[in-house]
Design an enzyme around this catalytic site. Sequence first.
Site, mmCIF file in Angstrom:
data_model
loop_
_atom_site.group_PDB
_atom_site.id
_atom_site.type_symbol
_atom_site.label_atom_id
_atom_site.label_comp_id
_atom_site.label_asym_id
_atom_site.label_seq_id
_atom_site.Cartn_x
_atom_site.Cartn_y
_atom_site.Cartn_z
ATOM 1 C CB CYS A 59 -0.952 0.137 1.242
ATOM 2 S SG CYS A 59 -1.618 -1.651 1.599
ATOM 3 C CD GLU A 116 6.046 -19.021 -15.350
ATOM 4 O OE1 GLU A 116 6.374 -17.609 -14.885
ATOM 5 O OE2 GLU A 116 5.324 -19.532 -16.007
ATOM 6 C CE LYS A 152 0.621 -8.608 -13.565
ATOM 7 N NZ LYS A 152 1.855 -9.315 -13.662
ATOM 8 C CG ASN A 187 1.872 0.329 3.500
ATOM 9 O OD1 ASN A 187 0.598 0.735 3.610
ATOM 10 N ND2 ASN A 187 2.767 0.820 2.855
#
Length: 608
Positions: free
Chosen positions: A2, A481, A603, A100
């Site tokens: 955050c 991956e 995304k 945070n």
Amino acid sequence: MCGIVGYIGPKQAQNILLEGLSKLEYRGYDSAGLAVYNGETIGVSKSKGRLSVLEDKLKVQGLPGSLGIGHTRWATHGKPSDANSHPHVDGAGRFAVVHNGIIENYIELKEELIAKGHVFTSETDTEVIAKLLAELWDGDLVSTVKKVVSRLEGAYALGIISEYEPDKMVAVRQASPLVVGLGKEENFIASDIPAILKHTRDVHILEDGEMAVLTAEGVTLMKTDGTPVSREPMHVQWDVETAEKGGYDHFMMKEIHEQPKAIRDTLSGRVKEGLVDLTREVGLSEEEIRGIEKIHFVACGTAYHAGLVGKYVMEDLARIPVETDIASEYRYRNPIITDKTLVVVISQSGETADTLAALREAKKHGARVVAITNVVGSSVAREADDVIITWAGPEIAVASTKAYTSQLIAIYLLGLYFAKIRGTRPVEELKEIVKHLTELPGKAEEVLQTEQIVAEFARSIANHEHLFFLGRGLDYAVALEGSLKLKEISYIHSEAYAAGELKHGTLALIEENIPVIALATQQYIYDKMVSNIQEVKARGANVLGLAAEGDTELIKSVDRVIHIPKTIDLLMPVLTVIPLQLLAYYACTERGYDVDKPRNLAKSVTVE
């Protein structure tokens, strides 16, 4: 991940705070808020949604004053809402806090505070801090903050103000970034440098266990036990764009380097007395867990590759048969689903259209659905029966890195939790695996030190149009991956193969000097993998091998070796994938392409 901003000085705080938060929007968030002392009380304004929603609200009723804190929230505890937005205050509104991180023991603290008469208005872990400040108030803000943080377990960056001492702001860091900006008769705090770069380039980057006491006149640094801290401030020479990326050239590289923290945060609060505890996330009873007859992992792209690792992990640990499916295929193949089937859907954004459709198909057929996602309040999180949040924080680059490794951690946690309930591994053996799991953040930091070796190899392959990855067992899942990462951003055509399949057709593609990445970290099948490597070497391949630390044999069969810090075979995928991410990154930059925004890709894929 955050955003925090704080200001103390002679100017009006509201505009400085809003401007600072706008510089942190790139980090991702779901709500925003401010708390400003107006000379008598602390005024608070906060809203779910974009910063512009808060700005419109403040145009109607502003927050005058020259002491304030602001926050953009990325939800971890509690859905995105006005009530869950920061800042949070105590019942009387005399303390305000932005936070945070994750308070691991917030439930115990909350129950204690409720018993003492405190009333909570949010679902967050942060609100306990505001209530603790009021409960432990001793007439001195710094002394009280020390008492409060001594009660907190977990990760936190805190900005705290109080109407009792309106000439001060207190900032505290523990495993979550926080910087202090030094101005002329004004001072600042922020979770990241871009928020305050317009006002100052002289900063203190707080270290774990440190706190800062800010007034308009100056800043005092100390440990949270009161020990004084003295050091020279750092002068920032980056421009704003570079500062947003933490000094890295691209978000992808920043996010690769954030993986140790993302792994640590995803583990946070889920290991107790040496074992995994997911009772707060997974509502299945022990009887239901023992009754599971099959698991389906369902996902797309990188998340699908995490699910392939999940198949190995869950079958090994919990001894449950597993199928891993591409989400776009799952609902069209009429899968066999019963009320004894557990479906685990994996999605970074929680909005992946194919995965969401598969989730709904599974529920229609009576399956219990567990979601692994990075976004609280997303569609997948709302519609699943149970949710395991990966606390990776916002991921800006299109090519996923820290989200993938966090998904792997969530899968390991689920497998270890099920193994404990089902009794498929002795408790002491599970504790040993958990011990290795908690060591992964430090080992991931070690892997990042291989960066220059990887960059050198990337330069050697940049002009090739074809490349192959080989692996067996879990190494094959990771090879898939690695191949995807390379294709996504460098546009080099690459394929990953199970190395045992070489003689069944793949060897026809191996020719002189073709690059091959060979993963050989799984000890139970190591000798077979070395034989497969020798087959491609015999046909002229240029082979980069990945081996566990201490392996002195692989170099005899390959051209170059990258050694990965040793852990148990089951956990190696978390570490082995990092050099492959770096390889994709450096191949991309060597070829001159846009790392963060590869062509034709988005995304979050929200259409089928």
